[in-house]
Design a protein around this motif. Structure first.
Motif, PDB file in Angstrom:
ATOM      1  N   ILE A   1      19.275 -23.229-169.463  1.00 24.93           N
ATOM      2  CA  ILE A   1      20.471 -23.342-168.634  1.00 24.93           C
ATOM      3  C   ILE A   1      21.653 -22.699-169.353  1.00 24.93           C
ATOM      4  N   GLU A   2      22.311 -21.779-168.668  1.00 22.52           N
ATOM      5  CA  GLU A   2      23.422 -21.036-169.265  1.00 22.52           C
ATOM      6  C   GLU A   2      24.778 -21.638-168.935  1.00 22.52           C
ATOM      7  N   ASN A   3      24.869 -22.393-167.844  1.00 26.35           N
ATOM      8  CA  ASN A   3      26.162 -22.966-167.445  1.00 26.35           C
ATOM      9  C   ASN A   3      25.926 -24.087-166.435  1.00 26.35           C
ATOM     10  N   PRO A   4      26.941 -24.929-166.192  1.00 28.77           N
ATOM     11  CA  PRO A   4      26.783 -26.050-165.254  1.00 28.77           C
ATOM     12  C   PRO A   4      26.426 -25.620-163.835  1.00 28.77           C
TER      13      PRO A   4
ATOM     14  N   SER B   1      17.598 -30.963-169.002  1.00 28.99           N
ATOM     15  CA  SER B   1      18.801 -30.152-168.791  1.00 28.99           C
ATOM     16  C   SER B   1      19.967 -30.499-169.710  1.00 28.99           C
ATOM     17  N   THR B   2      20.077 -31.754-170.089  1.00 30.66           N
ATOM     18  CA  THR B   2      21.308 -32.190-170.764  1.00 30.66           C
ATOM     19  C   THR B   2      21.236 -32.168-172.279  1.00 30.66           C
ATOM     20  N   ILE B   3      20.058 -31.939-172.845  1.00 33.97           N
ATOM     21  CA  ILE B   3      19.950 -31.885-174.303  1.00 33.97           C
ATOM     22  C   ILE B   3      20.471 -30.531-174.803  1.00 33.97           C
ATOM     23  N   PRO B   4      21.339 -30.509-175.802  1.00 36.20           N
ATOM     24  CA  PRO B   4      21.938 -29.249-176.253  1.00 36.20           C
ATOM     25  C   PRO B   4      21.121 -28.516-177.309  1.00 36.20           C
ATOM     26  N   THR B   5      19.946 -29.042-177.642  1.00 33.18           N
ATOM     27  CA  THR B   5      19.139 -28.457-178.713  1.00 33.18           C
ATOM     28  C   THR B   5      17.723 -28.168-178.213  1.00 33.18           C
ATOM     29  N   ALA B   6      16.920 -27.551-179.067  1.00 31.40           N
ATOM     30  CA  ALA B   6      15.496 -27.408-178.791  1.00 31.40           C
ATOM     31  C   ALA B   6      14.834 -28.780-178.872  1.00 31.40           C
ATOM     32  N   GLU B   7      13.649 -28.914-178.272  1.00 21.22           N
ATOM     33  CA  GLU B   7      12.989 -30.216-178.238  1.00 21.22           C
ATOM     34  C   GLU B   7      12.448 -30.638-179.601  1.00 21.22           C
TER      35      GLU B   7
END
Length: 370
Positions: A130-133, A264-270
């Motif tokens: 995801i690049e943006n909201p 979608s909401t996690i800002p990092t890799a899994e």
């Protein structure tokens, strides 16, 4: 003409489908890891038209014929509903299954491989991140629209292509068995993670109990609601078509929403090892929730809406215990690329669970305000 290093003869496969014109080329396509996918081009009266050919992974999906029956019923129903609504360019809004010459939904080649063909959706693409909201909003809206289109699909219950896929009580029992057996002597090294999971055991049956009590209905759901399963229009950035329908089967709308929030909401890799970076992004939570509820608010009942934040927490927890289970079992399911890789994945999911727990009141109030 062969398709890739596995030497699939895509040209010969195509001869078994209702595809007209002269075969031009075939090339591997997309980023999927389960099925083998090809973009195949044909010359049809001087115009090049493209199709998607896929070899179904029959080791993952044990009953490809039932799987294709599911997909044919779902795509046929969505096409009918879109037609009745007067929708333009319907073949860009739903996958279109091209039948075989004998009218079937898939072809079995001499080697026992199962093949299907879809119309290729032009001037649209998928995104792995995801690049943006706005993208989050559009993806969530598309998944909700998909749920809404098939909420009234007639006929018998769809087949569960992967039985108990989101049965959290079964997933948790499998974890407890792995802890008890401890076949690889790893339980002693993950006491904190085991304690974290056991403290939340009561979560596992919450949604299943609501179904049993008749408070939330079983629905037909996608069950893999990552952003890369939505085609985005190149010009408008609108989410126009939900793809990868192999896991479309009976489930809960809450599973789909919860997994959207998780992914979608996690800002990092899994597999992020710096857990200080792991937190739920509020802007993406709000975008997903707005997009989803802009359509799903029309068909969800009050209890389903009430449990949306819980579903986000539960689906993240479920994925976390699956990683922990696999670590304890010796990394037999998820591919690993380093020592303790599944443990790192588990810890990332559990940290996101904590973040969702900390934001539950805010999430509840936000959804109530939609």
């Amino acid at each position: 003409m062969t398709g890739d290093k596995k030497n699939y003869n895509i040209k010969n496969v195509g001869k078994n489908f209702c595809v007209l014109g002269q075969f031009l080329s075939a090339a591997p396509y997309g980023s999927g890891h389960i099925n083998d996918t090809f973009k195949v081009s044909y010359d049809q009266g001087g115009t090049v038209n493209d199709y998607i050919f896929q070899r179904i992974n029959h080791f993952v999906f044990k009953d490809p014929l039932s799987l294709m029956d599911n997909i044919s019923r779902v795509t046929g129903h969505t096409f009918k509903k879109l037609t009745e609504a007067g929708t333009d360019y319907i073949s860009r809004r739903t996958l279109t299954v091209i039948p075989t010459l004998d009218g079937k939904s898939c072809y079995i080649d001499p080697d026992g491989n199962y093949w299907r063909v879809y119309i290729f959706i032009e001037k649209a693409k998928t995104y792995d991140v995801i690049e943006n909201p706005k993208q989050a909003y559009e993806a969530a809206k598309a998944f909700a629209a998909f749920q809404g289109l098939i909420v009234d699909i007639p006929g018998p219950r769809l087949v569960e292509t992967i039985p108990n896929f989101h049965n959290t009580r079964t997933r948790f029992n499998t974890l407890k068995q792995a802890i008890e057996k401890d076949e690889h002597n790893r339980a002693g090294e993950v006491k904190e993670e085991i304690a974290f999971a056991l403290e939340r055991e009561s979560m596992a049956g919450t949604l299943l109990d609501l179904v049993a009590d008749g408070k939330i209905p079983e629905r037909i759901t996608h069950n893999d609601t990552k952003i890369n399963n939505v085609m985005m229009d190149d010009e408008t950035s609108e989410g126009i078509c939900v793809i990868d329908l192999d896991t479309v089967m009976p489930g809960l709308a809450l599973y789909d929403y919860g997994d959207m929030i998780r992914s979608s909401t996690i800002p990092t890799a899994e597999d992020e090892t710096d857990l200080s970076k792991v937190t739920m992004r509020k802007d993406l939570f709000e975008a997903v929730s707005k997009g989803y509820m802009s359509v799903a608010g029309e068909f969800l009942n009050k209890t389903e809406i009430e449990y949306l934040p819980f579903a986000a927490r539960l689906m993240t927890f479920e994925v976390g215990i699956r990683f922990l289970t696999d670590h304890l079992q010796g990394d037999v399911y998820f591919k690993i690329h380093r020592k303790n890789h599944n443990l790192d994945r588990c810890r990332t999911q559990f940290k996101l669970v904590q973040s969702i727990e900390e934001h539950t009141n805010y999430m509840q109030k936000f959804i109530e305000g939609l």
